[in-house]
Design a protein around this motif. Structure first.
Motif: not given
Length: 282
Positions: A71-73, A161-162, A225-229, A239-245
């Motif tokens: 998990d790269a995140n 955008l993550n 990823l959003v924390r680190r960069y 920003l992390q963007i989550e989309i409902n599948r």
């Protein structure tokens, strides 16, 4: 593994990355559960949803390896030491919130699916874990960091955008809120620490204006990823963007549904808005 990520260069202040949409299952994975169960871990079709972004000038980084392999995140310290056949010789996270996720089987290297099914019938070797970090985590993070640095150097600011997707209903071992019905979008900035809050609200309000139900920092705040960069005070916003599948696919068959094109058009409008937004003026 030779190529572990796909990169498309941009010329704008905008960088998008998709760390969880990879489907190249490496020969050394050695998983013992059924592949359809593993595939539920993928952010399926996220790379297709945003495939317009490079043509608009945004940089794009996409992991090709699967999230369940590595998990790269997650931070490299988010290790379940009990997965290995010898003591793990590297630093391990001690933060209680991080350890709670690791206990769910969702650390850097997954131990179990979202439904709690074990991935392995064996212990991994320390060398296997180290190789996954060296061959997948490190090059992927280097690519994201380089893209963000380049965007910031060109424009004096950058917006990252993550990009993720989430199931309609939280699985038992996916988050701390099993069974929760997710909003259509979740925008995360780790409680205002990875992006200017006005930028986060701009994104939320744009999506709400398109008719979507949007949650902010719940149940997903953003992870590594959003924390680190991010460094908002230096005009590095993530920003992390989550989309409902359910908006674009059948979660059982993984097939795209009739909503895909409309969702993609709305994401394109979001990207266009961010390309026109200078967070220094917010």
């Amino acid at each position: 593994m030779n190529t572990v990520y796909r990169f498309k260069e941009g010329d704008s202040p905008l960088v998008l990355d998709s760390p969880h949409s990879g489907t190249d299952y490496p020969s050394d994975f050695g998983y013992a559960c059924a592949l359809p169960l593993l595939r539920q871990a993928e952010d399926t079709h996220v790379e297709k949803l945003y495939d317009f972004a490079p043509a608009m000038g945004a940089a794009w980084v996409e992991a090709l390896f699967p999230r369940s392999y590595l998990d790269a995140n997650r931070n490299t310290t988010e290790i379940d030491v009990d997965m290995f056949d010898a003591p793990w010789p590297h630093p391990v996270a001690e933060d209680p919130a991080v350890l709670a996720k690791v206990r769910l089987g969702k650390g850097l290297i997954w131990r179990a699916t979202d439904d709690g099914v074990p991935l392995y019938q064996r212990k991994l070797s320390v060398a296997e874990g180290e190789a996954r970090i060296a061959n997948c985590w490190q090059p992927y993070h280097a690519a994201v960091a380089a893209a963000i640095d380049a965007a910031h150097a060109r424009h004096g600011y950058c917006i990252h955008l993550n990009c993720h997707s989430m199931p309609a209903i939280a699985s038992q071992f996916a988050t701390g809120f099993p069974g929760e019905a997710h909003a259509e979008f979740v925008v995360g900035d780790r409680d205002g620490t990875t992006a200017h809050p006005a930028l986060s609200q701009l994104v939320c309000e744009h999506l709400r204006g398109l008719g979507y139900d949007v949650a902010y920092n719940h149940p997903y705040k953003g992870v590594e990823l959003v924390r680190r960069y991010s460094q908002p005070q230096a005009q590095r916003h993530s920003l992390q963007i989550e989309i409902n599948r359910k908006l674009y696919m059948n979660e059982e068959t993984l097939e795209m549904n009739a909503g895909f094109n409309a969702l993609q058009a709305n994401l394109k409008s979001l990207v266009a808005l961010l390309l026109e937004t200078d967070p220094r003026a917010l």
